[in-house]
Design an enzyme around this catalytic site. Structure first.
Site, PDB file in Angstrom:
ATOM      1  N   ASP A  33     -49.308  21.644 -27.850  1.00 47.09           N
ATOM      2  CA  ASP A  33     -49.924  22.436 -26.779  1.00 47.09           C
ATOM      3  C   ASP A  33     -49.418  22.009 -25.403  1.00 47.09           C
ATOM      4  O   ASP A  33     -48.811  20.944 -25.260  1.00 47.09           O
ATOM      5  CB  ASP A  33     -51.439  22.247 -26.809  1.00 47.09           C
ATOM      6  CG  ASP A  33     -52.085  23.005 -27.951  1.00 47.09           C
ATOM      7  OD1 ASP A  33     -51.729  24.166 -28.169  1.00 47.09           O
ATOM      8  OD2 ASP A  33     -52.948  22.402 -28.631  1.00 47.09           O
ATOM      9  N   TYR A  53     -49.669  11.128 -34.828  1.00 44.63           N
ATOM     10  CA  TYR A  53     -50.018  11.305 -33.423  1.00 44.63           C
ATOM     11  C   TYR A  53     -50.695  10.053 -32.899  1.00 44.63           C
ATOM     12  O   TYR A  53     -51.318   9.298 -33.653  1.00 44.63           O
ATOM     13  CB  TYR A  53     -51.001  12.463 -33.254  1.00 44.63           C
ATOM     14  CG  TYR A  53     -50.392  13.828 -33.418  1.00 44.63           C
ATOM     15  CD1 TYR A  53     -49.913  14.517 -32.315  1.00 44.63           C
ATOM     16  CD2 TYR A  53     -50.312  14.423 -34.665  1.00 44.63           C
ATOM     17  CE1 TYR A  53     -49.360  15.788 -32.453  1.00 44.63           C
ATOM     18  CE2 TYR A  53     -49.756  15.696 -34.818  1.00 44.63           C
ATOM     19  CZ  TYR A  53     -49.285  16.374 -33.706  1.00 44.63           C
ATOM     20  OH  TYR A  53     -48.743  17.616 -33.838  1.00 44.63           O
ATOM     21  N   ARG A  63     -57.322  16.485 -31.302  1.00 43.39           N
ATOM     22  CA  ARG A  63     -58.101  16.471 -30.056  1.00 43.39           C
ATOM     23  C   ARG A  63     -59.590  16.700 -30.319  1.00 43.39           C
ATOM     24  O   ARG A  63     -60.444  16.134 -29.633  1.00 43.39           O
ATOM     25  CB  ARG A  63     -57.539  17.497 -29.081  1.00 43.39           C
ATOM     26  CG  ARG A  63     -56.170  17.059 -28.527  1.00 43.39           C
ATOM     27  CD  ARG A  63     -55.425  18.197 -27.864  1.00 43.39           C
ATOM     28  NE  ARG A  63     -56.209  18.784 -26.788  1.00 43.39           N
ATOM     29  CZ  ARG A  63     -55.908  19.954 -26.201  1.00 43.39           C
ATOM     30  NH1 ARG A  63     -54.840  20.641 -26.608  1.00 43.39           N
ATOM     31  NH2 ARG A  63     -56.642  20.410 -25.231  1.00 43.39           N
ATOM     32  N   ARG A  69     -45.949  22.229 -33.428  1.00 43.62           N
ATOM     33  CA  ARG A  69     -46.003  22.988 -32.169  1.00 43.62           C
ATOM     34  C   ARG A  69     -47.069  22.371 -31.264  1.00 43.62           C
ATOM     35  O   ARG A  69     -48.248  22.601 -31.478  1.00 43.62           O
ATOM     36  CB  ARG A  69     -46.305  24.466 -32.477  1.00 43.62           C
ATOM     37  CG  ARG A  69     -45.104  25.173 -33.100  1.00 43.62           C
ATOM     38  CD  ARG A  69     -45.533  26.449 -33.788  1.00 43.62           C
ATOM     39  NE  ARG A  69     -46.416  26.165 -34.924  1.00 43.62           N
ATOM     40  CZ  ARG A  69     -47.076  27.081 -35.616  1.00 43.62           C
ATOM     41  NH1 ARG A  69     -46.956  28.346 -35.295  1.00 43.62           N
ATOM     42  NH2 ARG A  69     -47.846  26.740 -36.624  1.00 43.62           N
TER      43      ARG A  69
END
Lengths: 253, 253
Positions: free
Chosen positions: A53, A112, A199, A51
């Site tokens: 952001d 990622y 992040r 999921r």
């Protein structure tokens, strides 16, 4: 009621994120409303492996959807690409999956990429796709610091306050930092990540890259298990979900 | 009155092209109006090495501007980046140049990249940055065909009707075609190009890549010197001016 896997990319810029929210348009809503055209008008639930952001992009997101009719996967792919227009979502493949397959729980790896544009001038061509950091970063020091985070740990220090995962334990398989001209590119891989984990790790590594903190710092933040000690959460626009791995090969059509 | 060289990138999407036009906003107009702030309010002329069409991007465009005051190049760069906001133009460097230097006529090389997204699904992440071609392209055949265009020739067959160049003679130094996953990337280099030359060569090579024409066809089109025989003009959004070369090294600040 056949279950389909979907492989797709999206530009996260115009969305409130993957998940449906009352505050704006989500990737999930666009896909579910497109899938309703293949489901007798009934809006099905689409469940994603990761999921993302608001503002986070995906090159290789995977999701699942169960439809009422028996459609060839090529038809599902083409129809979803038609009905998601004009939103920046493109379905790259679809596959019929066994009933017990789960896009989320069957996944054994997520990867990622985070891009930092490290130069004086603001981004023009890559606006919305990079984090702009003007001060020169030492990518080699960031890479060395990143290696201290590999392995199985309690990642509480790198977890968002809002994170809903039951356990803060995660196994980080890869966290590489490399300079490519004006860019510093971070690649991360794990079975699963906590909310904001990538992040927060990037924001912490940047402190090392700027020379404000020693190479040993991200590891000591990890060991402190205290979110308050880590660096800032890097902005979403630099982040892309590049791929999701499953134990079985998926026959994408 | 010092003369400055400017190195800059832009996203061509919102512009009518490099050159000032009554029909809309150009890159030239934004830069000239920004430079006026450094020129006592007087709008100077900014001359570019390569005049790109509407929708064409630049990673390494070079231009020149003469300003009334003696400013350090760092100041020129920073001020232009401030005054071009919020347009997607970023000045990467500035340099003080001799009076006889010309961004356009001193250039000894221009390089372009053209990206084709070669898959079924429309682009989401690369919308506005690629030409979407669904039919599978044979990049090796395209590369072989491209080699027949190298060298000094009359490129009339690949020239836009509106082309203002006095001579159709150009020397093509490089035209490479390579597949990178779902992308077919064409890189072109020459001292100078005719108007639409790269896009017309790409459109012609794609006919070969689709198997509609033999590998020898782009060369025979060249020899025919007839624009009517070549393939379609590839769309602008796949094209990027990647760099301009000069005989002397420029001390970008």
């Amino acid at each position: 009621m056949p279950s389909y896997a979907l492989l797709f990319e999206y530009d996260g810029t115009p969305f409130v994120g993957w998940q449906r929210q009352a505050t704006g348009l989500s990737v999930q809503q666009v896909l579910e409303e497109a899938a309703a055209h293949l489901n007798g008008g009934e809006v099905p639930t689409v469940i994603a492996a990761g999921r993302t952001d608001a503002g986070v992009h995906a090159e290789g997101q995977v999701a699942q959807v169960t439809l009422a009719g028996d459609l060839p996967p090529e038809r599902v792919r083409e129809a979803l690409n038609f009905h998601t227009k004009p939103h920046p979502i493109a379905v790259l493949g679809a596959a019929v999956m066994p009933e017990d397959w789960s896009a989320r729980f069957s996944a054994i790896g997520r990867a990622y990429r985070f891009r930092i544009l490290n130069r004086r001038a603001r981004p023009a061509l890559d606006l919305g796709r990079v984090w702009h950091v003007q001060r020169r970063l030492d990518a080699a020091a960031m890479h060395e610091a990143a290696q201290g985070l590999l392995g199985k740990h309690d990642f509480s220090a790198y977890r968002a306050t809002a994170c809903q995962a039951k356990s803060p334990l995660r196994t980080l398989d890869r966290l590489d930092v490399a300079r490519l001209g004006d860019e510093v590119v971070i690649t991360a891989a794990a079975r699963a990540f906590l909310h904001h984990q990538v992040r927060n790790m990037v924001g912490t590594l940047v402190e090392v890259g700027m020379g404000r903190r020693p190479v040993s710092w991200p590891r000591s933040v990890l060991e402190g298990r205290d979110r308050g000690r880590a660096g800032q959460t890097a902005p979403p626009e630099g982040l892309v979900l590049t791929g999701v791995r499953y134990p079985e090969a998926i026959d994408w059509r």
